[in-house]
Design a protein around this motif. Structure first.
Motif, PDB file in Angstrom:
ATOM      1  N   THR A   2       0.685  -1.096  -0.012  1.00  0.00           N
ATOM      2  CA  THR A   2       0.105  -0.040  -0.052  1.00  0.00           C
ATOM      3  C   THR A   2       1.008   1.188  -0.137  1.00  0.00           C
ATOM      4  OG1 THR A   2      -0.118  -0.140   2.384  1.00  0.00           O
ATOM      5  CG2 THR A   2      -1.947  -1.160   1.066  1.00  0.00           C
ATOM      6  N   GLN A   3       2.097   1.234   0.242  1.00  0.00           N
ATOM      7  CA  GLN A   3       2.984   2.275   0.161  1.00  0.00           C
ATOM      8  C   GLN A   3       3.524   2.711  -1.207  1.00  0.00           C
ATOM      9  OE1 GLN A   3       3.780   4.288   2.910  1.00  0.00           O
ATOM     10  NE2 GLN A   3       2.241   2.788   3.772  1.00  0.00           N
ATOM     11  N   PRO A   4       3.606   3.954  -1.626  1.00  0.00           N
ATOM     12  CA  PRO A   4       4.251   4.259  -3.043  1.00  0.00           C
ATOM     13  C   PRO A   4       5.663   3.649  -3.049  1.00  0.00           C
ATOM     14  CG  PRO A   4       4.379   6.138  -1.268  1.00  0.00           C
ATOM     15  CD  PRO A   4       3.482   5.190  -0.683  1.00  0.00           C
ATOM     16  N   VAL A   5       5.611   3.046  -4.463  1.00  0.00           N
ATOM     17  CA  VAL A   5       7.156   2.542  -4.822  1.00  0.00           C
ATOM     18  C   VAL A   5       7.672   3.430  -5.920  1.00  0.00           C
ATOM     19  CG1 VAL A   5       5.667   0.143  -4.731  1.00  0.00           C
ATOM     20  CG2 VAL A   5       5.804   1.687  -6.843  1.00  0.00           C
ATOM     21  N   PRO A   6       8.999   3.195  -5.638  1.00  0.00           N
ATOM     22  CA  PRO A   6       9.842   3.987  -6.399  1.00  0.00           C
ATOM     23  C   PRO A   6       9.852   3.940  -7.819  1.00  0.00           C
ATOM     24  CG  PRO A   6      11.344   2.672  -4.755  1.00  0.00           C
ATOM     25  CD  PRO A   6       9.839   2.200  -4.581  1.00  0.00           C
ATOM     26  N   MET A   7       9.537   4.864  -8.598  1.00  0.00           N
ATOM     27  CA  MET A   7       9.218   4.974  -9.905  1.00  0.00           C
ATOM     28  C   MET A   7      10.161   5.644 -10.873  1.00  0.00           C
ATOM     29  SD  MET A   7       5.135   5.774 -10.076  1.00  0.00           S
ATOM     30  CE  MET A   7       3.986   4.594  -9.765  1.00  0.00           C
ATOM     31  N   THR A   8      10.642   6.610 -10.458  1.00  0.00           N
ATOM     32  CA  THR A   8      11.944   7.481 -11.378  1.00  0.00           C
ATOM     33  C   THR A   8      12.904   7.755 -10.410  1.00  0.00           C
ATOM     34  OG1 THR A   8       9.921   8.497 -12.414  1.00  0.00           O
ATOM     35  CG2 THR A   8      12.066   9.625 -12.590  1.00  0.00           C
ATOM     36  N   GLU A   9      14.055   7.816 -10.970  1.00  0.00           N
ATOM     37  CA  GLU A   9      15.465   7.990 -10.333  1.00  0.00           C
ATOM     38  C   GLU A   9      15.828   9.047 -11.111  1.00  0.00           C
ATOM     39  OE1 GLU A   9      16.459   3.365  -8.978  1.00  0.00           O
ATOM     40  OE2 GLU A   9      17.348   4.432 -10.450  1.00  0.00           O
ATOM     41  N   ILE A  10      16.803   9.965 -10.387  1.00  0.00           N
ATOM     42  CA  ILE A  10      17.549  11.075 -10.958  1.00  0.00           C
ATOM     43  C   ILE A  10      18.915  10.769 -10.358  1.00  0.00           C
ATOM     44  CG2 ILE A  10      17.834  13.343 -11.015  1.00  0.00           C
ATOM     45  CD1 ILE A  10      14.965  12.516 -11.925  1.00  0.00           C
ATOM     46  N   TRP A  11      19.742  10.528 -11.363  1.00  0.00           N
ATOM     47  CA  TRP A  11      21.200  10.190 -11.234  1.00  0.00           C
ATOM     48  C   TRP A  11      22.021  11.355 -11.849  1.00  0.00           C
ATOM     49  CZ3 TRP A  11      23.586   5.460  -9.769  1.00  0.00           C
ATOM     50  CH2 TRP A  11      22.402   4.340  -9.325  1.00  0.00           C
ATOM     51  N   ARG A  12      23.081  11.686 -10.777  1.00  0.00           N
ATOM     52  CA  ARG A  12      24.246  12.562 -11.127  1.00  0.00           C
ATOM     53  C   ARG A  12      25.360  12.109 -11.195  1.00  0.00           C
ATOM     54  NH1 ARG A  12      24.038  17.983 -11.933  1.00  0.00           N
ATOM     55  NH2 ARG A  12      21.757  17.947 -11.664  1.00  0.00           N
ATOM     56  N   GLY A  13      25.994  11.852 -12.122  1.00  0.00           N
ATOM     57  CA  GLY A  13      27.260  11.049 -12.283  1.00  0.00           C
ATOM     58  C   GLY A  13      26.953   9.879 -12.138  1.00  0.00           C
ATOM     59  N   PRO A  14      27.542   9.245 -11.303  1.00  0.00           N
ATOM     60  CA  PRO A  14      27.531   7.757 -10.672  1.00  0.00           C
ATOM     61  C   PRO A  14      26.706   7.683  -9.534  1.00  0.00           C
ATOM     62  CG  PRO A  14      29.625   8.506 -10.146  1.00  0.00           C
ATOM     63  CD  PRO A  14      28.953   9.703 -10.806  1.00  0.00           C
ATOM     64  N   PHE A  15      26.062   8.602  -9.262  1.00  0.00           N
ATOM     65  CA  PHE A  15      25.339   8.750  -7.791  1.00  0.00           C
ATOM     66  C   PHE A  15      23.873   8.888  -8.111  1.00  0.00           C
ATOM     67  CE2 PHE A  15      29.574  10.591  -7.149  1.00  0.00           C
ATOM     68  CZ  PHE A  15      30.105   9.741  -6.295  1.00  0.00           C
ATOM     69  N   LEU A  16      22.929   8.108  -7.262  1.00  0.00           N
ATOM     70  CA  LEU A  16      21.640   8.119  -7.314  1.00  0.00           C
ATOM     71  C   LEU A  16      21.235   9.510  -6.311  1.00  0.00           C
ATOM     72  CD1 LEU A  16      18.600   7.318  -7.832  1.00  0.00           C
ATOM     73  CD2 LEU A  16      18.941   5.611  -5.978  1.00  0.00           C
ATOM     74  N   GLU A  17      20.730  10.273  -7.002  1.00  0.00           N
ATOM     75  CA  GLU A  17      20.475  11.732  -6.168  1.00  0.00           C
ATOM     76  C   GLU A  17      19.215  11.903  -5.506  1.00  0.00           C
ATOM     77  OE1 GLU A  17      22.290  16.267  -6.914  1.00  0.00           O
ATOM     78  OE2 GLU A  17      21.199  15.350  -8.467  1.00  0.00           O
ATOM     79  N   SER A  18      18.185  11.464  -6.314  1.00  0.00           N
ATOM     80  CA  SER A  18      16.893  11.661  -6.041  1.00  0.00           C
ATOM     81  C   SER A  18      16.009  10.383  -6.475  1.00  0.00           C
ATOM     82  CB  SER A  18      16.266  12.784  -6.594  1.00  0.00           C
ATOM     83  OG  SER A  18      16.895  13.810  -6.267  1.00  0.00           O
ATOM     84  N   VAL A  19      14.726  10.115  -5.912  1.00  0.00           N
ATOM     85  CA  VAL A  19      14.155   9.124  -6.246  1.00  0.00           C
ATOM     86  C   VAL A  19      12.539   9.568  -5.912  1.00  0.00           C
ATOM     87  CG1 VAL A  19      13.054   6.768  -5.651  1.00  0.00           C
ATOM     88  CG2 VAL A  19      15.640   6.991  -5.288  1.00  0.00           C
ATOM     89  N   HIS A  20      11.715   9.304  -6.988  1.00  0.00           N
ATOM     90  CA  HIS A  20      10.274   9.714  -6.920  1.00  0.00           C
ATOM     91  C   HIS A  20       9.463   8.585  -6.900  1.00  0.00           C
ATOM     92  CE1 HIS A  20      11.314  13.863  -7.683  1.00  0.00           C
ATOM     93  NE2 HIS A  20      12.247  13.247  -8.507  1.00  0.00           N
ATOM     94  N   SER A  21       8.620   8.417  -5.762  1.00  0.00           N
ATOM     95  CA  SER A  21       7.707   7.237  -5.694  1.00  0.00           C
ATOM     96  C   SER A  21       6.349   7.371  -5.770  1.00  0.00           C
ATOM     97  CB  SER A  21       7.805   6.693  -4.350  1.00  0.00           C
ATOM     98  OG  SER A  21       9.209   6.334  -4.003  1.00  0.00           O
ATOM     99  N   GLY A  22       5.524   6.720  -6.232  1.00  0.00           N
ATOM    100  CA  GLY A  22       4.083   6.701  -6.440  1.00  0.00           C
ATOM    101  C   GLY A  22       3.428   5.468  -6.586  1.00  0.00           C
ATOM    102  N   HIS A  23       1.915   5.540  -7.359  1.00  0.00           N
ATOM    103  CA  HIS A  23       1.104   4.754  -7.334  1.00  0.00           C
ATOM    104  C   HIS A  23       0.815   4.408  -8.940  1.00  0.00           C
ATOM    105  CE1 HIS A  23       0.771   4.730  -2.859  1.00  0.00           C
ATOM    106  NE2 HIS A  23       0.487   6.010  -3.022  1.00  0.00           N
TER     107      HIS A  23
END
Length: 331
Positions: A2-23
């Motif tokens: 029931t929790q939102p799941v990771p859908m979109t990732e923002i990468w900066r170089g080799p680093f995962l910088e942000s994650v957007h979750s949703g339904h």
């Protein structure tokens, strides 16, 4: 889950910088879930993703036929447009045809997102009017229906016959009793449903050609209009317009504020509804593209797709600094 799941990732170089979750939910023409992510029963406000539902009474009432509305009018009724000349010129002509003016709108003025239109206002030291509002096509539809019904001028009030007709269409197509509403950016009521309800509604639109009732015929007209005129539904550079063009008339898609998205897929008799929990549009654009690619109706390597999914992030010098992409395990 029931929790939102990771859908979109923002990468900066080799680093995962942000994650957007949703339904998200994919629904078939029987109203059943084909696939879901997160909570399909989450209560949502679909915002502008429900415009085609709000446009159903415009057709089923006989107003569209009475006033000679074309597929361009119907596409604008479903639009969240950029306020470009191709949008505002058509809205003005629509109002003129009704014998109405900008003052009859209740959506409020908005600076256009279209750069030439915005620059022209700035250079001319002019202010935007309500025709520039991204919802002015929807409100032109409301005014047409209102004139047909003989309602009072305050067509955006929740107890007005225009909005009650919209509510009836919303509850019929979602298969749910709406738990309530919020007031949208354009001042009209925006009715809530479950995410599944919205996906069910979009699947109902997608399978409209299989039925012969008036409501379904109206749904088919609206879907066809959106697909035929993607430039009127949003505008140049926008995900709705570019991705519909990329799918060559196979799918109608529509964004809504706060990272909502829907898709109507007639060839598969399927509907999609998606909500990114943090309200970030870049994330919903990437996620809907990923779902459409997974369903086989959008090419992953199409130039339009690559603007929104697996897209490079360039800095102000044009240097490639990272990427926006579907989250690992999402699709």
């Amino acid at each position: 889950m029931t929790q939102p799941v990771p859908m979109t990732e923002i990468w900066r170089g080799p680093f995962l910088e942000s994650v957007h979750s949703g339904h998200a939910v994919i629904c078939d023409d029987t109203g059943q879930i084909v696939r879901s992510w997160g909570d399909p029963h989450a209560t949502v406000l679909p915002r502008s993703s429900s415009k085609m539902v709000q446009a159903l009474p415009l057709i089923t009432s006989g107003a569209a036929a009475k006033y000679g509305l074309t597929s361009e009018h119907l596409a604008l009724a479903c639009a969240s447009h950029n306020g470009a000349a191709i949008h505002t010129d058509r809205v003005k002509a629509w109002l003129d045809h009704l014998g109405l003016s900008d003052d009859d709108f209740r959506c409020g003025p908005q600076m256009p997102n279209d750069p030439p239109a915005r620059d022209a206002l700035i250079i001319g030291d002019d202010s935007p009017c309500q025709m520039h509002n991204n919802c002015s096509g929807k409100h032109s539809g409301f005014l047409t229906l209102n004139q047909h019904m003989g309602g009072n001028a305050e067509y955006i009030e929740v107890d007005h016959p225009v909005q009650q007709a919209c509510l009836a269409a919303f509850e019929e197509t979602t298969g749910e009793t709406s738990p309530g509403y919020g007031i949208d950016g354009c001042s009209a009521p925006n009715y809530a449903s479950s995410l599944l309800g919205m996906a069910r509604s979009m699947a109902w639109f997608a399978s409209a050609a299989d039925r012969s009732d008036r409501q379904s015929a109206a749904a088919e007209q609206l879907t066809t209009a959106m697909i035929k005129h993607p430039e009127l539904v949003a505008g140049e550079g926008r995900a709705c317009t570019e991705l519909m063009r990329a799918m060559n008339g196979r799918v109608a898609i529509k964004t809504g504020a706060e990272a909502f998205f829907i898709a109507i897929i007639p060839e598969k008799r399927m509907g999609v509804a998606l909500k990114v929990a943090d309200g970030t549009t870049r994330a919903s654009e990437c996620a809907i593209a990923a779902i459409l690619v997974e369903l086989g109706v959008l090419e992953a390597d199409h130039p339009a797709t690559r603007k929104f999914m697996n897209a490079p992030i360039l800095n102000r010098r044009g240097i490639d600094t990272g990427m926006i992409k579907p989250a690992a395990g999402f699709i």
